[in-house]
Design a protein around this motif. Structure first.
Motif, PDB file in Angstrom:
ATOM      1  N   ASN A   1       0.833  -1.328  -0.061  1.00  0.00           N
ATOM      2  CA  ASN A   1       0.030  -0.036   0.076  1.00  0.00           C
ATOM      3  C   ASN A   1       0.854   1.385   0.007  1.00  0.00           C
ATOM      4  OD1 ASN A   1      -2.581  -1.407  -0.239  1.00  0.00           O
ATOM      5  ND2 ASN A   1      -2.525  -1.602   2.223  1.00  0.00           N
ATOM      6  N   ALA A   2       2.035   1.038   0.718  1.00  0.00           N
ATOM      7  CA  ALA A   2       2.890   2.293   0.798  1.00  0.00           C
ATOM      8  C   ALA A   2       4.386   1.920   0.853  1.00  0.00           C
ATOM      9  CB  ALA A   2       2.508   3.185   1.880  1.00  0.00           C
ATOM     10  N   ILE A   3       5.286   3.197   0.454  1.00  0.00           N
ATOM     11  CA  ILE A   3       6.731   2.938   0.481  1.00  0.00           C
ATOM     12  C   ILE A   3       7.304   4.067   0.716  1.00  0.00           C
ATOM     13  CG2 ILE A   3       6.908   3.053  -2.198  1.00  0.00           C
ATOM     14  CD1 ILE A   3       8.759   0.566  -1.785  1.00  0.00           C
ATOM     15  N   ASP A   4       8.406   4.132   1.416  1.00  0.00           N
ATOM     16  CA  ASP A   4       9.373   5.443   1.547  1.00  0.00           C
ATOM     17  C   ASP A   4      10.582   4.758   1.944  1.00  0.00           C
ATOM     18  OD1 ASP A   4       9.339   7.972   2.083  1.00  0.00           O
ATOM     19  OD2 ASP A   4       9.257   8.107   4.074  1.00  0.00           O
TER      20      ASP A   4
ATOM     21  N   VAL B   1       4.577  -1.015   3.676  1.00  0.00           N
ATOM     22  CA  VAL B   1       3.652  -1.731   4.255  1.00  0.00           C
ATOM     23  C   VAL B   1       2.538  -2.294   3.256  1.00  0.00           C
ATOM     24  CG1 VAL B   1       3.588  -0.029   6.308  1.00  0.00           C
ATOM     25  CG2 VAL B   1       2.055   0.500   4.393  1.00  0.00           C
ATOM     26  N   ASP B   2       2.132  -3.455   3.750  1.00  0.00           N
ATOM     27  CA  ASP B   2       1.083  -4.123   2.856  1.00  0.00           C
ATOM     28  C   ASP B   2      -0.071  -4.398   3.340  1.00  0.00           C
ATOM     29  OD1 ASP B   2       1.109  -6.431   4.455  1.00  0.00           O
ATOM     30  OD2 ASP B   2       2.438  -7.583   3.054  1.00  0.00           O
ATOM     31  N   GLY B   3      -1.206  -4.915   2.630  1.00  0.00           N
ATOM     32  CA  GLY B   3      -2.674  -5.164   3.099  1.00  0.00           C
ATOM     33  C   GLY B   3      -2.655  -6.428   4.226  1.00  0.00           C
ATOM     34  N   ASN B   4      -1.593  -6.831   4.442  1.00  0.00           N
ATOM     35  CA  ASN B   4      -1.769  -7.966   5.472  1.00  0.00           C
ATOM     36  C   ASN B   4      -1.247  -7.559   6.579  1.00  0.00           C
ATOM     37  OD1 ASN B   4      -2.500 -10.862   6.104  1.00  0.00           O
ATOM     38  ND2 ASN B   4       0.003 -11.308   5.619  1.00  0.00           N
TER      39      ASN B   4
ATOM     40  N   ASN C   1      -0.145  -8.501  16.086  1.00  0.00           N
ATOM     41  CA  ASN C   1      -1.362  -8.149  16.887  1.00  0.00           C
ATOM     42  C   ASN C   1      -1.833  -6.905  16.489  1.00  0.00           C
ATOM     43  OD1 ASN C   1      -1.367 -10.780  18.265  1.00  0.00           O
ATOM     44  ND2 ASN C   1      -0.097 -10.054  19.504  1.00  0.00           N
ATOM     45  N   ALA C   2      -1.531  -6.300  15.231  1.00  0.00           N
ATOM     46  CA  ALA C   2      -1.995  -4.923  14.791  1.00  0.00           C
ATOM     47  C   ALA C   2      -3.635  -5.083  14.660  1.00  0.00           C
ATOM     48  CB  ALA C   2      -1.315  -4.497  13.592  1.00  0.00           C
ATOM     49  N   ASN C   3      -4.076  -5.995  13.994  1.00  0.00           N
ATOM     50  CA  ASN C   3      -5.492  -6.046  14.128  1.00  0.00           C
ATOM     51  C   ASN C   3      -6.304  -4.771  13.067  1.00  0.00           C
ATOM     52  OD1 ASN C   3      -5.668  -8.371  15.651  1.00  0.00           O
ATOM     53  ND2 ASN C   3      -5.719  -7.047  17.298  1.00  0.00           N
ATOM     54  N   VAL C   4      -5.378  -4.278  12.231  1.00  0.00           N
ATOM     55  CA  VAL C   4      -5.818  -2.939  11.395  1.00  0.00           C
ATOM     56  C   VAL C   4      -5.009  -3.057  10.284  1.00  0.00           C
ATOM     57  CG1 VAL C   4      -6.874  -1.521  13.488  1.00  0.00           C
ATOM     58  CG2 VAL C   4      -4.493  -1.516  12.711  1.00  0.00           C
ATOM     59  N   ASN C   5      -5.690  -2.650   9.212  1.00  0.00           N
ATOM     60  CA  ASN C   5      -4.961  -2.414   7.974  1.00  0.00           C
ATOM     61  C   ASN C   5      -3.694  -1.289   7.940  1.00  0.00           C
ATOM     62  OD1 ASN C   5      -6.217  -4.530   6.541  1.00  0.00           O
ATOM     63  ND2 ASN C   5      -7.835  -3.198   5.950  1.00  0.00           N
ATOM     64  N   PHE C   6      -2.774  -1.284   7.276  1.00  0.00           N
ATOM     65  CA  PHE C   6      -1.699  -0.402   7.082  1.00  0.00           C
ATOM     66  C   PHE C   6      -1.795   0.406   5.718  1.00  0.00           C
ATOM     67  CE2 PHE C   6       1.107  -3.261   9.650  1.00  0.00           C
ATOM     68  CZ  PHE C   6       0.382  -3.179  10.910  1.00  0.00           C
ATOM     69  N   TYR C   7      -2.014   1.631   5.878  1.00  0.00           N
ATOM     70  CA  TYR C   7      -2.208   2.473   4.598  1.00  0.00           C
ATOM     71  C   TYR C   7      -0.983   3.424   4.339  1.00  0.00           C
ATOM     72  CZ  TYR C   7      -7.110   0.907   5.362  1.00  0.00           C
ATOM     73  OH  TYR C   7      -8.083   0.420   5.680  1.00  0.00           O
TER      74      TYR C   7
ATOM     75  N   VAL D   1      10.300   5.080  12.470  1.00  0.00           N
ATOM     76  CA  VAL D   1       9.356   4.696  11.220  1.00  0.00           C
ATOM     77  C   VAL D   1       8.095   5.023  12.148  1.00  0.00           C
ATOM     78  CG1 VAL D   1       8.615   2.910   9.934  1.00  0.00           C
ATOM     79  CG2 VAL D   1      10.877   2.730  10.523  1.00  0.00           C
ATOM     80  N   THR D   2       7.073   5.598  11.106  1.00  0.00           N
ATOM     81  CA  THR D   2       5.762   6.033  11.697  1.00  0.00           C
ATOM     82  C   THR D   2       4.879   5.355  10.553  1.00  0.00           C
ATOM     83  OG1 THR D   2       6.502   7.769  12.521  1.00  0.00           O
ATOM     84  CG2 THR D   2       4.188   7.573  12.549  1.00  0.00           C
ATOM     85  N   VAL D   3       3.919   4.348  11.011  1.00  0.00           N
ATOM     86  CA  VAL D   3       2.845   3.857  10.108  1.00  0.00           C
ATOM     87  C   VAL D   3       1.428   4.405  10.459  1.00  0.00           C
ATOM     88  CG1 VAL D   3       1.704   1.551   9.389  1.00  0.00           C
ATOM     89  CG2 VAL D   3       4.169   1.825   9.739  1.00  0.00           C
ATOM     90  N   SER D   4       0.635   4.801   9.447  1.00  0.00           N
ATOM     91  CA  SER D   4      -0.718   5.008   9.650  1.00  0.00           C
ATOM     92  C   SER D   4      -1.530   3.959   9.203  1.00  0.00           C
ATOM     93  CB  SER D   4      -1.148   6.445   9.009  1.00  0.00           C
ATOM     94  OG  SER D   4      -0.940   6.106   7.413  1.00  0.00           O
ATOM     95  N   ALA D   5      -2.979   3.825  10.092  1.00  0.00           N
ATOM     96  CA  ALA D   5      -3.512   2.497   9.933  1.00  0.00           C
ATOM     97  C   ALA D   5      -5.153   2.686   9.966  1.00  0.00           C
ATOM     98  CB  ALA D   5      -3.043   1.457  10.997  1.00  0.00           C
ATOM     99  N   GLY D   6      -5.945   1.642   9.660  1.00  0.00           N
ATOM    100  CA  GLY D   6      -7.194   1.742  10.097  1.00  0.00           C
ATOM    101  C   GLY D   6      -7.627   2.005  11.666  1.00  0.00           C
ATOM    102  N   GLY D   7      -8.588   2.145  11.898  1.00  0.00           N
ATOM    103  CA  GLY D   7      -9.169   2.546  13.293  1.00  0.00           C
ATOM    104  C   GLY D   7      -8.512   3.632  13.907  1.00  0.00           C
ATOM    105  N   GLY D   8      -8.149   4.578  13.323  1.00  0.00           N
ATOM    106  CA  GLY D   8      -7.467   5.734  13.874  1.00  0.00           C
ATOM    107  C   GLY D   8      -6.131   5.422  14.560  1.00  0.00           C
ATOM    108  N   VAL D   9      -5.391   4.306  14.297  1.00  0.00           N
ATOM    109  CA  VAL D   9      -4.108   3.798  14.950  1.00  0.00           C
ATOM    110  C   VAL D   9      -2.948   4.427  14.337  1.00  0.00           C
ATOM    111  CG1 VAL D   9      -2.815   2.206  15.703  1.00  0.00           C
ATOM    112  CG2 VAL D   9      -5.448   2.110  15.923  1.00  0.00           C
ATOM    113  N   VAL D  10      -2.034   5.112  14.928  1.00  0.00           N
ATOM    114  CA  VAL D  10      -0.655   5.320  14.247  1.00  0.00           C
ATOM    115  C   VAL D  10       0.443   4.467  15.143  1.00  0.00           C
ATOM    116  CG1 VAL D  10       1.103   7.089  14.018  1.00  0.00           C
ATOM    117  CG2 VAL D  10      -1.171   7.610  13.746  1.00  0.00           C
ATOM    118  N   HIS D  11       1.141   3.885  14.517  1.00  0.00           N
ATOM    119  CA  HIS D  11       2.404   2.867  14.910  1.00  0.00           C
ATOM    120  C   HIS D  11       3.789   3.526  14.962  1.00  0.00           C
ATOM    121  CE1 HIS D  11      -0.242  -0.634  15.843  1.00  0.00           C
ATOM    122  NE2 HIS D  11      -0.913  -0.303  14.660  1.00  0.00           N
ATOM    123  N   ASN D  12       4.428   3.616  15.845  1.00  0.00           N
ATOM    124  CA  ASN D  12       5.814   4.272  15.812  1.00  0.00           C
ATOM    125  C   ASN D  12       6.903   3.132  16.206  1.00  0.00           C
ATOM    126  OD1 ASN D  12       5.141   7.362  15.592  1.00  0.00           O
ATOM    127  ND2 ASN D  12       3.830   6.515  17.004  1.00  0.00           N
ATOM    128  N   TRP D  13       7.898   3.105  15.402  1.00  0.00           N
ATOM    129  CA  TRP D  13       9.147   2.234  15.856  1.00  0.00           C
ATOM    130  C   TRP D  13      10.156   2.677  16.168  1.00  0.00           C
ATOM    131  CZ3 TRP D  13      10.420  -2.834  16.386  1.00  0.00           C
ATOM    132  CH2 TRP D  13      11.690  -3.206  16.095  1.00  0.00           C
TER     133      TRP D  13
END
Length: 318
Positions: A179-182, A192-195, A214-220, A230-242
């Motif tokens: 879905n996205a690459i940087d 990030v992918d749709g899995n 255990n993310a349980n949301v799609n990554f966009y 690294v920062t990932v935006s996802a479904g359900g209003g979640v942002v993940h930070n590495w």
């Protein structure tokens, strides 16, 4: 962070993680410091936006490419790199800011030389006409490394500026859409992918799984600023930070978040229903916007003119 990122040109044009999951959000709309809707020459959905050396550009459905001028937004191109009207889903800029790269439906890949006002088509590399969801480029105009995220689960790449015969591909995961690459370096970046998977590479060819369990949301969306940033935006209003050793989820609300740009603790993310969230040292805040259109992309946080784009040709400026 190494080398150039898109925010390098954002500064020129305009110029730890903070929140705990579940922290309530406030709405901000200070006079003189709020989002406004810009007039645009298209009603097509805009999928990505970026700054080059001379200003801002956006791409979208029907192959439209817009540029921001001193008289407002205007059409630079229509119909995409081949003129067939293939939608453009991703946009990036060379390290010197002189060339735009965009990718989209039916194998569309284009390179636009801004100073020369010249368009080059690199469409259907290896005779591939699958849909492309994003593009990342590193290097100077005419000699860039190019990476394209494929809807078929493949990442296509060329280390010779997209020249015919120089393309190859890799399938980093299960075959779910990338879905996205940087990239934060010439051959170092994330995708990030749709899995519900984040991938990392340090050679531009070999990809390894980085999470997220255990993310349980799609990554966009993904913002790759370093091996440990690294920062990932996802479904359900979640942002993940590495941070280099672990992932931290942050809950902004309910909107699916389609894009994110982070610079240390400061960040912007956008999503459904006109949602814009800003992070600073106090955490995440939802900002008031004058649109209910779904937003798909946003520029970094450190310019006097921040931009977000989305459905219906919407461009927000702040």
């Amino acid at each position: 962070m190494t080398d150039h990122t898109r925010r390098t040109f954002l500064r020129g044009a305009g110029a730890a993680t903070a929140a705990l999951a579940g922290v309530p959000l406030t709405v901000s709309a200070a006079d003189g410091d709020s989002w406004t809707v810009a007039e645009t020459p298209t009603g097509n959905t805009l999928y990505d936006v970026a700054y080059a050396a001379d200003g801002a550009y956006a791409v979208g459905a029907g192959g439209v490419v817009l540029e921001r001028t001193d008289r407002g937004w205007r059409k630079l191109l229509d119909g995409g790199p081949t003129g067939n009207g293939n939608s453009l889903h991703g946009l990036d800029v060379t390290d010197d800011g002189d060339r735009l790269w965009f990718a989209g439906s039916s194998g569309a890949i284009g390179e636009y030389d801004i100073p020369a006002r010249t368009l080059y088509s690199h469409s259907a590399p290896m005779d591939i006409t699958n849909n492309f969801n994003g593009v990342a480029v590193r290097g100077e105009a005419g000699s860039a490394n190019v990476y394209v995220a494929g809807d078929s689960g493949k990442i296509y790449y060329s280390f010779e500026n997209g020249a015919t015969g120089t393309w190859d591909y890799v399938t980093p995961g299960s075959g779910s859409a990338v879905n996205a690459i940087d990239f934060h370096g010439p051959r170092s970046g994330h995708a990030v992918d749709g899995n519900k998977t984040v991938f990392v590479t340090d050679d531009g060819v070999t990809w390894e799984k980085l999470g997220i369990e255990n993310a349980n949301v799609n990554f966009y969306g993904v913002d790759s600023d370093g091996d440990g940033d690294v920062t990932v935006s996802a479904g359900g209003g979640v942002v993940h930070n590495w941070n280099g050793s672990s992932w931290t989820p942050e809950d902004t609300g309910d909107a699916g978040l389609r894009d994110v740009e982070a610079d240390g603790v400061d960040a912007l993310t956008v999503g459904g229903g006109g949602a814009v969230y800003r992070r600073d040292s106090a955490g995440w805040t939802r900002e008031a916007t004058p649109t209910g259109q779904n937003l798909t992309a946003v520029t970094p946080v450190d310019s006097s003119i921040e931009l977000a784009v989305g459905a219906g040709g919407t461009i927000l400026e702040r």
